[in-house]
Design a protein around this motif. Structure first.
Motif, short mmCIF file in Angstrom:
data_model
loop_
_atom_site.label_atom_id
_atom_site.label_comp_id
_atom_site.label_asym_id
_atom_site.label_seq_id
_atom_site.Cartn_x
_atom_site.Cartn_y
_atom_site.Cartn_z
N ASP A 177 0.84 -1.19 0.00
CA ASP A 177 0.00 0.00 0.00
C ASP A 177 0.88 1.25 0.00
O ASP A 177 2.11 1.15 0.09
CB ASP A 177 -0.98 -0.01 1.18
N GLY A 178 0.26 2.40 -0.12
CA GLY A 178 1.01 3.65 -0.27
C GLY A 178 1.97 3.88 0.89
O GLY A 178 3.11 4.29 0.70
N PHE A 179 1.52 3.60 2.10
CA PHE A 179 2.32 3.80 3.30
C PHE A 179 3.59 2.97 3.24
O PHE A 179 4.70 3.48 3.39
CB PHE A 179 1.47 3.41 4.51
N GLU A 180 3.42 1.69 2.94
CA GLU A 180 4.56 0.79 2.88
C GLU A 180 5.48 1.11 1.70
O GLU A 180 6.71 1.09 1.84
CB GLU A 180 4.04 -0.65 2.69
N ILE A 201 3.05 1.46 14.58
CA ILE A 201 4.04 0.38 14.56
C ILE A 201 5.35 0.86 15.18
O ILE A 201 5.65 2.06 15.18
CB ILE A 201 4.29 -0.13 13.11
N PRO A 202 6.15 -0.08 15.72
CA PRO A 202 7.44 0.32 16.30
C PRO A 202 8.31 0.99 15.23
O PRO A 202 8.30 0.57 14.06
CB PRO A 202 8.07 -1.00 16.74
N VAL A 203 9.06 2.00 15.62
CA VAL A 203 9.86 2.70 14.62
C VAL A 203 10.95 1.80 14.05
O VAL A 203 11.46 2.07 12.96
CB VAL A 203 10.45 4.02 15.17
N LEU A 204 11.27 0.72 14.73
CA LEU A 204 12.26 -0.23 14.19
C LEU A 204 11.75 -0.90 12.91
O LEU A 204 12.52 -1.47 12.14
CB LEU A 204 12.60 -1.29 15.25
N PHE A 234 3.19 6.49 14.10
CA PHE A 234 2.52 6.31 12.81
C PHE A 234 2.25 4.82 12.52
O PHE A 234 2.61 3.96 13.31
CB PHE A 234 3.33 6.90 11.64
N GLY A 235 1.62 4.58 11.41
CA GLY A 235 1.31 3.22 11.01
C GLY A 235 0.48 3.25 9.75
O GLY A 235 0.17 4.34 9.24
#
Lengths: 736, 736
Positions: A579-582, B382-385, B374-375
């Motif tokens: 998706d756009g985020f990923e 989600i974890p920033v890692l 964010f996520g």
């Protein structure tokens, strides 16, 4: 960290208080447009000598005499008579005032905070930053900020936070009934602050969890911190001094509906005693890596009732019956308006970073001109500035200091024009475009300049060897202070994505047939991307690279190439089902992130190039400026050569060799101008405040004298009796 | 800074006191050779669980469960039972001892120094570092140094300076009549120090200007500081606590002849009162950018008379008649012997830097595993890692932490072998070769590791955002402490020349037909330079690059190429008429300097590669170790890709693309092992001492709790009445 360490919602600041009578003056400003801040007229010699005193005689005179240009003329050209006169007057007053006397030895956090608070009050008494001056030339805002920031960055931060931003935000986001608070803030009868960031949320502002629930029975809002993760944290002034805060909280109506983040102005401490009000837990977050003169704090609310009128209600209000009203139909837009543009803070940080370069580079260059070590024979030592490695370590940062100085002023000018235009409600389409472009430039120039200053400070510290490790060098202080710039107003790596997104949209528009016409012209060359991508590296000698046009052309190719690569990468990730985020997240390293940095380096170089090639540049100054410009371009470009080879812009052994050769040679040539070049930019000794960097170049006398001034320097410690209790070796060893 | 901040002349340390009875034990050590310090036998499960407690349960368990290997097994394999047991015992005792309780809030410089002094005495009482233990396994020196250094680097520095180096130098450089001083130092009845560096001379030790003139009438030396530039400065302990100092001065006989730099042991303070002796001006150089627990000082002599026997007379003496005698014919050799090998300090610094990586990387990885922001949707963070950029910023430093950990231990092992061999006077030719190679490796690994740690600390600080800017993160402290490592024991850029000189000599020898056979084998591949220079980049997929052999091959080519280029450059400069001094100076930037760094990166990678490919590696650990090794190699290599293209090792779009792709992919794959990988290496919470990096991953509770522990956290400032005196705006404005 909370972008609110510094400032928020200052959209229209420094003109937030302008209204009625001032509008005509602003109109005049707008019509005549602000001039280029680094291209200034040359007054007569008498004026120059009056405003710019001679440098003291000393061991680095040799280098001053070897300069190829007149340093006073250069200073006048780049800074202008008005700026020099204004800053001189500020510095003269501060230097005479015992409250601004430089401390000797270490100062405790508590004492630092007291001093900064007292100095903020004193600045209010001096009243350097008048509305009258601002309307005459808005750049006075930058001159003021820099003049006191170079003294101590915590000072303008606290000053503006205490006397300007709080009142400004109330005036721009509140209603008539709030104005009294703004006036009180102007008179420092109350001390304001901004509470946005929470312990568990910084960048992701939408997910803040502090709540303000309306109770229709009592007509109050109930402000609450649900758990420690929602503790407001990092706010400047809140640690010890703020009596009021503009608190961002999720607004809930009695029906349980959440209307999103809103601003509430809340009293947190008694204005007589500075003791916290009931239900409010407020305190100090303690020692930080820098900026310890500013008291950052935390804040929790235990179901605190505040009147309905506490809501700053421009973007949304609640009627006394408990009904929510808003002029915005789209909640996203309301959210955007409530947060305001954040560019202001970032534009300010770029100037702070320019200022840090003006501190560290002069210290290291002067020290290197005075420090001798080794030589062709044992008894003939030479200044370390004569060594190729020392030149190569420092002179590129000298060039960068000029590049960023010119860039930051020009950028501030555009920012002020945007604000004046917005206030006057002039051409909306143009202003929207300018706003977007300015945002993209701010989101990349803050990272570029804060990292540049970070690396420059460190290189200068190391280049001054052990003596650079003494706190009296000032490197420790500016390293700690500058460090915050990489994080606040948005983490550098996170906000770079705003820039790459803007560039990708430009490219998409272009492919859809829309010509790119950005007001600051930073992206207009992308219109010619197809042609540019056919270019190849042209120079065949190192000397040809002394013309910054070589580096500039390479940068144009580089940005076009990287933009295409990044777009392809994003498409590839998207078409693989993400998706756009990923897809965006997975296109950053070596793609979008590099793109944003290449773009801003190009912009800085282009603006530097335009300035030094302006016909107004006095002929005596042009040659050295052009060399600085070329050096900055080549040295920045050198880090991207792998990509230049990869994409075929370069091939074979020569291009990398020529660029590196030109860098080393330009460093050598500029070495003789280096001391004069820092004399142009360095603030006076009182402001620079470094035992290593004083203008007289008497490094050993100055270091020795600084050490001797340390309290108790030759006293035995008060715990000297500890020495008499001898340990008995092995008396405590257990089973080991 | 004075390489003497830390140590000098510890040539044979930690075995300086060995003699007579101990020699057989040393012989056993030498005969059996020290084992690879990172390849250790696996004890039974009961022992493992006894020595390595489980990690606390908490929010980062998800990552612990995702690990592909057993972290306790990894820890046992890399550190070994003896080391873990020894360090546990030290840490258990310190953790129980109130004197070692961690401070809350800020601590003044004076208090820091007192605490460190008291702790040094306490360490002497614990007596962890016994001669017995050292003879059993000399690596205990490193275990001890690291165990207390990870607590606070000022502590082992002051401890070793106070209890070991002073006595050791007297034993190795003095005569029988000096031994009493060494014994007193062992019992801390006196506190020693080393005074070499002067205000105007650091790197160029030969040009020191303090004089010791022999007066045949009184049989005294007259010690004198001719002017402030000759002030001895930077010496650890001299600020507040040293009673004695080994002073380096130019020895003059009555005939006016200078015999060069010699060591004199001089009392500077009264051993009861700590007050300075007559004619001696001694004091504290004040606050530094780090290591403030150590009291660095300055020292001046106003024609102070010291007895003839003060001269440490192994390398030169003056008879009572005033005649100078020396066993050395060549003054250059005498000078070298008088200064001793400096490798020891540099080897130690490499371990300090390895330690700093063990502090900063675990903090940032654990924080990133716990911090969510964010996520894909607004309500699912989600974890920033999980973000590519965060992985790309941190995981390469995780790989570097493993690389440097393995390198530093192996390097220390070679250093100890050299010292044991020297003491036993075994194979002189072999030892001379080993000494030269070790010097070359020390002069490049100190720069590499101190810069790596510097950059890692900074990246980790930034990756932890605002909370990383809190002092309770510990990033500020280790940044300040680590900074010294780039300067002392020789400025990084200056000592890199020692390494490139060594490599250039190797090449010359080879061209003259002498096969290169270095004991540590770091340069033996240069024998095949002609073949290697014909190699090309071989990988055609990113996955192939997961094998570190790809990066290793590229590095071998790179070192051979850069060595040839540097030799050519030096020849070109020489044949243009420059003398040796100038030609060498002008061949540094982009040539010799890069060469030295490429060489040491290759060495680190090679040793890492050899270790992880050893048949003794348990099969459950090999895969993750190999990935770390490949990542370290590729990530280091990436910075040199322009040269790989320039020299034709790479061409076209693919090689750069594959390497960058492999880096990003390896970061992603290793992300799931990251928390377990730092669990292996991180010291326990008490030692790590970071509110952000605790093993339980409860970042918000820990940060909040740290802040709440700050003294006066919620009190109003004691200067709160300042707030009541309101400033009157504009009351002080002058003519502005």
């Amino acid at each position: 960290m909370g972008r609110h360490l510094l400032v928020n919602n200052e959209t229209l600041w420094p003109f937030a208080a302008c209204a009625g009578d001032d509008i005509p003056a602003l109109n005049v400003l707008l019509v005549k447009q602000l001039p280029h801040p680094c291209i200034n007229a040359m007054p007569d010699k008498r004026t120059i000598d009056e405003l710019i005193p001679d440098m003291p005689v000393g061991p680095i005179d040799k280098y001053r005499k070897s300069a190829t240009f007149d340093w006073k003329q250069m200073k006048m050209f780049l800074e202008g008579e008005d700026c020099i006169r204004y800053q001189n007057e500020i510095w003269d007053l501060l230097e005479k005032d015992p409250l601004f006397a430089r401390s000797v030895g270490t100062v405790s956090v508590n004492e630092m905070r007291m001093l900064v608070f007292q100095r903020v009050k004193r600045l209010s008494e001096y009243y350097f930053l008048t509305q009258e001056k601002l309307l005459e030339n808005p750049m006075v805002y930058l001159w003021f900020f820099s003049a006191i920031g170079l003294y101590d960055w915590a000072l303008p931060t606290k000053f503006l936070l205490s006397t300007q931003f709080f009142g400004g935000t109330i005036r721009s986001s509140g209603s008539k009934h709030h104005l009294d608070l703004a006036d009180q803030s102007d008179r420092m009868e109350l001390i304001g602050s901004f509470s946005l960031t929470e312990l568990s949320h910084g960048s992701n502002v939408k997910n803040m969890r502090t709540t303000a629930t309306f109770d229709p029975e009592t007509k109050d809002f109930i402000l609450n911190t649900p758990d420690i993760e929602a503790t407001k944290i990092w706010m400047g002034n809140v640690g010890k001094t703020a009596t009021h805060s503009i608190v961002y909280a999720q607004l809930y109506t009695a029906d349980g509906k959440c209307h999103g983040l809103h601003m509430f102005v809340v009293q947190i401490r008694d204005t007589k005693t500075l003791l916290p009000l009931p239900g409010i837990m407020v305190g100090d977050i303690g020692h930080k890596l820098g900026l310890n003169g500013l008291d950052n704090g935390f804040l929790m609310f235990n179901n605190v009732r505040i009147p309905r009128q506490s809501l700053l209600n421009k973007t949304g209000d609640v009627t006394s019956a408990g009904k929510y009203t808003t002029p915005f139909l789209d909640p996203e837009k309301k959210f955007g308006a409530s947060l305001g543009t954040l560019s202001g803070g970032r534009v300010g940080i770029v100037s702070v970073c320019a200022g840090n370069l003006k501190i560290c580079v002069p210290i290291a260059i002067r020290y290197s001109a005075a420090r001798k070590q080794f030589g062709p024979t044992n008894d003939k030592e030479i200044p370390v500035l004569e060594y190729q490695l020392q030149q190569w370590r420092l002179i590129p940062y000298l060039a960068a200091m000029y590049a960023i100085e010119i860039f930051s002023k020009q950028f501030m000018k555009y920012y002020l024009e945007l604000n004046i235009g917005t206030l006057l409600k002039s051409d909306a389409v143009y202003l929207a475009e300018l706003g977007k472009e300015l945002h993209a430039v701010a989101c990349s120039s803050k990272p570029l300049t804060s990292w540049l200053a970070r690396d420059a400070i460190q290189e200068c510290r190391e280049a001054c060897g052990g003596h650079g490790y003494l706190s009296v060098s000032r490197f420790g202080e500016i390293r700690g202070d500058n460090d915050a710039n990489t994080t606040y107003e948005g983490d550098n790596n996170v906000i770079l994505q705003q820039t790459s997104n803007y560039l990708l949209i430009c490219r998409e528009n272009k492919q859809n047939g829309v010509q790119i016409t950005a007001p600051m012209k930073t992206v207009n060359f992308l219109n010619d991307a197809d042609t540019i991508l056919k270019w190849k590296f042209q120079a065949t000698t190192a000397v040809q690279c002394y013309d910054a046009a070589i580096a500039l052309a390479a940068y144009k190719w580089l940005v076009c190439y990287q933009l295409k690569e990044s777009a392809d990468k994003l498409n590839k990730e998207s078409s693989s089902g993400k998706d756009g985020f990923e897809a965006r997240n997975d296109s950053q390293a070596y793609f979008a992130r590099s793109l944003a940095l290449m773009f801003i380096e190009h912009t800085v170089l282009q603006w530097f190039y335009d300035c030094v090639n302006d016909p107004a540049v006095p002929p005596g100054l042009a040659p050295v400026l052009k060399k600085l410009c070329a050096l900055y371009g080549l040295w920045s470009l050198e880090k991207h050569m792998a990509t230049l080879y990869q994409g075929g812009y370069m091939s074979g052994r020569d291009p990398a060799r020529l660029i590196r050769e030109a860098i080393v040679q330009l460093c050598r040539i500029l070495k003789d101008d280096a001391v004069a070049l820092v004399d142009v930019i360095a603030p006076r000794d009182f402001i620079l405040n470094s035992a290593l960097g004083k203008a007289d170049g008497e490094i050993y006398k100055n270091i020795f004298s600084s050490i001797m001034k340390t309290p108790k320097v030759m006293e035995r410690p008060d715990w000297w009796r500890e020495f008499c209790n001898k340990p008995v070796q092995d008396s405590l060893r257990g089973k080991l």
